[in-house]
Each structure stands twice: as structure tokens, then as C-alpha cells.
Design an enzyme around this catalytic site. Structure first.
Site, PDB file in Angstrom:
ATOM      1  N   GLU A  17       5.966 -17.937   8.015  1.00 36.53           N
ATOM      2  CA  GLU A  17       6.932 -17.674   6.950  1.00 36.53           C
ATOM      3  C   GLU A  17       8.250 -18.414   7.172  1.00 36.53           C
ATOM      4  OE1 GLU A  17       6.818 -13.348   5.710  1.00 36.53           O
ATOM      5  OE2 GLU A  17       5.440 -13.292   7.416  1.00 36.53           O
ATOM      6  N   SER A 153       4.817 -11.682   3.415  1.00 30.80           N
ATOM      7  CA  SER A 153       4.767 -12.651   2.312  1.00 30.80           C
ATOM      8  C   SER A 153       3.382 -12.771   1.702  1.00 30.80           C
ATOM      9  CB  SER A 153       5.248 -14.039   2.771  1.00 30.80           C
ATOM     10  OG  SER A 153       6.618 -13.985   3.093  1.00 30.80           O
ATOM     11  N   TYR A 223       6.918 -16.217  -4.672  1.00 33.30           N
ATOM     12  CA  TYR A 223       7.916 -17.256  -4.429  1.00 33.30           C
ATOM     13  C   TYR A 223       7.924 -18.378  -5.453  1.00 33.30           C
ATOM     14  CZ  TYR A 223       8.190 -14.724  -0.078  1.00 33.30           C
ATOM     15  OH  TYR A 223       8.341 -13.726   0.844  1.00 33.30           O
ATOM     16  N   ARG A 262      12.866  -2.290   3.238  1.00 33.73           N
ATOM     17  CA  ARG A 262      12.203  -2.262   1.928  1.00 33.73           C
ATOM     18  C   ARG A 262      10.805  -1.706   2.122  1.00 33.73           C
ATOM     19  NH1 ARG A 262      10.526  -7.433   0.573  1.00 33.73           N
ATOM     20  NH2 ARG A 262       8.361  -6.736   0.663  1.00 33.73           N
ATOM     21  N   ASP A 264       7.141  -0.916   0.333  1.00 35.58           N
ATOM     22  CA  ASP A 264       6.257  -1.292  -0.767  1.00 35.58           C
ATOM     23  C   ASP A 264       5.259  -0.176  -1.025  1.00 35.58           C
ATOM     24  OD1 ASP A 264       7.616  -3.698  -0.715  1.00 35.58           O
ATOM     25  OD2 ASP A 264       6.103  -4.704   0.519  1.00 35.58           O
ATOM     26  N   GLU A 277       3.422  -0.686   3.056  1.00 31.59           N
ATOM     27  CA  GLU A 277       4.044  -1.224   4.255  1.00 31.59           C
ATOM     28  C   GLU A 277       5.558  -1.137   4.128  1.00 31.59           C
ATOM     29  OE1 GLU A 277       4.048  -5.899   4.073  1.00 31.59           O
ATOM     30  OE2 GLU A 277       2.097  -5.148   3.371  1.00 31.59           O
ATOM     31  N   ASN A 279       9.266  -3.117   5.416  1.00 30.06           N
ATOM     32  CA  ASN A 279       9.789  -4.402   5.856  1.00 30.06           C
ATOM     33  C   ASN A 279      11.162  -4.215   6.506  1.00 30.06           C
ATOM     34  OD1 ASN A 279       7.895  -6.528   4.275  1.00 30.06           O
ATOM     35  ND2 ASN A 279       8.263  -4.723   3.020  1.00 30.06           N
ATOM     36  N   GLY A 283      12.915 -10.095   2.231  1.00 35.57           N
ATOM     37  CA  GLY A 283      13.255 -11.429   1.755  1.00 35.57           C
ATOM     38  C   GLY A 283      14.535 -11.424   0.945  1.00 35.57           C
TER      39      GLY A 283
END
Length: 317
Positions: A17, A153, A223, A262, A264, A277, A279, A283
Site C-alpha cells: 500500500e 485497501s 482509489y 475507522r 468498517d 475490520e 483501521n 486512508g
């Protein structure tokens, strides 16, 4: 120079990443410069310790994604040399970065998470791929979602709707890690709930609802501008939205996360959130979820990042 002293954003690194991390790092630096913070973006490579020693920063903002960035290793090094940084400590990073361990911790805390199995590549090969695939389908059914247990990602992640697709998905996941996580695929609304804590306790930002054109929020959908539609705040019913917020706050607390995270989730038709998951280094690119949540909350990203840097500095005094 601002009252923060010398600020360094760590970006790049050695993981798959790297490119995303460099984009995140640039965005963080630009936002901080807009608030008159003097900041440098430093790539993470074999010269890191020498660079830190040669011109020691007062505080660091890690923008590293994937292995070496979210697995706690670089933060261990920062602790070793006594440089304060924004974000979770090494132990919390290790727990959150290992998806099966994070799922187990959230399940124990009462948060729903899809049924799953984690399989090392050696086990998959040595026990016979066909037999293992049959056992997975017999236990979890189809469709399934497959991803590396450690990484982000959506690299190496895919949906498998048939046994043949499951075989291909396993190969894809193993390309990015030695262990694959195979989960029951849940239909529902995909959301991300960012949590920030600038000193008064964890607070959830507006929920981001994710609607990828392809139906799967994969690397391209994440992205490539224009390939995913976002709704901020989400279109969830108030009760479902509150449950999602509480699940994210629980994840932040149970995983011992700090400053920013964060989570999800998939919210099913009954309004129940399912943990996917967490984070520790969300990002910060132009299409990322945390910056959208910050904007929807009416916050200035640069001001928020500066507050997080001040908080990191205060922990070192």
C-alpha cells in the site's frame, strides 16, 4: 515553525500500500500547512532511524498503511527512540491489524461479525485444496468473501460465489499474505464509522455509506474517482445508524485504539451492524472515507490533525 516544533509525516514504507500511503501523507501535510504548521513528509525505509537521529522531529503523524505501517512495528521503533506520534500504540495496532483476532475480540464484546475461518497457505496446500474448499463451503455456504488476514485497501480481497471462484479468491488472497480469511458474505449496506478523540473521549463522526458501481468496494473502487458513490451522512434509519456508531465506539474501546480509527461494517436488512475490520491508520487520500466524515462534521481537517499532534506531544511530557 509552529508551537508544535518540527513535525514529520511518515508515509510510503515497504508494504503493498506504499502508493496509497504516499497520497495520504501528502494530503495530511497539505492540510497541516494550511494551518501554518511546518511539516515534512519522510519516506520510511532503511534510513529511517538515521534520519530521525540526524534531525529529530518533535512529533510524528504516521500515514503508513498495510504491513510495517499498521502492524505496530514502526510505532515500536518510535517508542524505542522516544519520538511521540499520533495514533494507537504498538499492541493495539497488532490486535486490530490481525483481522481474526480483532473479530474475536469484538465478538466477545457482543458485536456481531460474519462467521469465518482463517487458513494459512501451507495448511491449504498440505491438506489438499479441493478437500479444504469443500469443507469451507459445507460449513459457511456461498457466497463468501476472501481477503488476507493482515493488510488493507482491499488488496487480495474478492467475493466468491462458486467453488471455482473460491479457489481463485484463495490464490488472490495468498498473493498478499500467508493467511487468508474466508467470511460469510453478507448482503446489506456497507458503511464506515470514523472515531476521533482529541482529549474529551472518543466521538463518532458522520457515517459514510459506500455504494461502489461494481457492487464490491475493491481497490479500484476505493482509489479511482467516480467509481463509487458515497452518502455522508448515510441513509441508514436512525436506529440502525445509532447501532453502527455504538459498534464503532465499542471497537475503538475494545481494541484499545487511540486518537483516530475507522471501523468498517455491514448493516443488514434488520438494521444490525456486523463488524468487518478496524483501521488504525485510515486512508487520507482524496477518495478516502475519514476526510469525507471530517468534512461532513463541519471540521477543518488541518485543525483536527493539529489537535491530534498536540495531544501526541502532551503524552510525552
Amino acid at each position: 515553525m509552529s508551537d508544535l516544533g518540527r513535525v514529520v509525516v511518515l508515509a510510503g514504507g515497504l508494504s503493498h500500500e506504499r502508493d496509497v500511503s504516499l497520497r495520504s501523507g501528502r494530503r495530511i501535510a497539505d492540510a497541516l500547512r494550511a494551518t501554518d504548521v511546518d511539516v515534512e513528509v519522510l519516506d520510511v525505509d532503511g534510513r529511517l532511524l538515521a534520519n530521525l537521529a540526524a534531525d529529530r522531529p518533535d512529533v510524528v503523524f504516521p500515514a503508513l498503511h498495510g504491513a510495517y505501517g499498521e502492524d505496530g512495528a514502526v510505532r515500536d521503533v518510535l517508542d524505542l527512540v522516544g519520538v511521540p506520534y499520533v495514533g494507537s500504540g504498538p499492541d493495539a495496532c497488532r490486535l486490530a491489524f490481525d483481522k481474526p483476532m480483532a473479530k474475536a475480540a469484538l465478538r466477545a464484546a457482543g458485536v456481531r461479525t460474519p462467521d469465518s475461518v482463517a487458513l494459512p497457505q501451507d495448511t491449504f496446500r498440505d491438506l489438499g485444496a479441493a478437500a479444504v474448499l469443500d469443507a469451507i463451503v459445507a460449513r459457511l455456504g456461498l457466497p463468501l468473501f476472501v481477503k488476507p488476514t493482515r493488510g488493507g485497501s482491499a488488496l487480495g480481497a474478492s467475493v466468491a460465489r462458486t467453488v471455482d471462484e473460491l479457489s481463485s479468491s484463495m490464490v488472490g488472497a495468498f498473493a498478499y499474505g500467508d493467511v487468508a480469511l474466508v467470511e460469510t458474505y453478507l448482503e446489506g449496506t456497507e458503511v464506515a464509522v470514523s472515531v476521533i478523540d482529541t482529549g474529551s473521549g472518543p466521538e463518532a463522526l458522520p457515517i459514510v455509506e459506500i455504494v461502489p458501481d461494481s457492487g464490491v468496494y475493491d481497490y479500484t473502487a476505493r482509489y479511482t474517482a467516480g467509481t463509487t458513490e458515497f452518502f455522508v451522512p448515510s441513509r441508514l434509519a436512525p436506529d440502525a445508524a445509532e447501532k453502527a456508531v455504538q459498534a464503532a465506539l465499542t471497537a475503538h474501546r475494545v481494541l484499545r485504539l487511540r486518537d483516530v480509527s475507522r471501523t468498517d461494517l455491514i448493516v443488514d436488512a434488520d438494521g444490525t451492524p456486523w463488524f468487518l475490520e478496524a483501521n488504525v491508520a485510515p486512508g487520507m487520500t482524496e477518495t478516502s472515507l475519514l476526510p469525507q466524515a471530517i468534512a461532513a462534521a463541519g471540521l477543518d481537517a488541518g485543525v483536527l490533525y493539529r489537535e491530534l499532534l498536540h495531544q501526541a506531544l502532551s503524552r510525552s511530557t
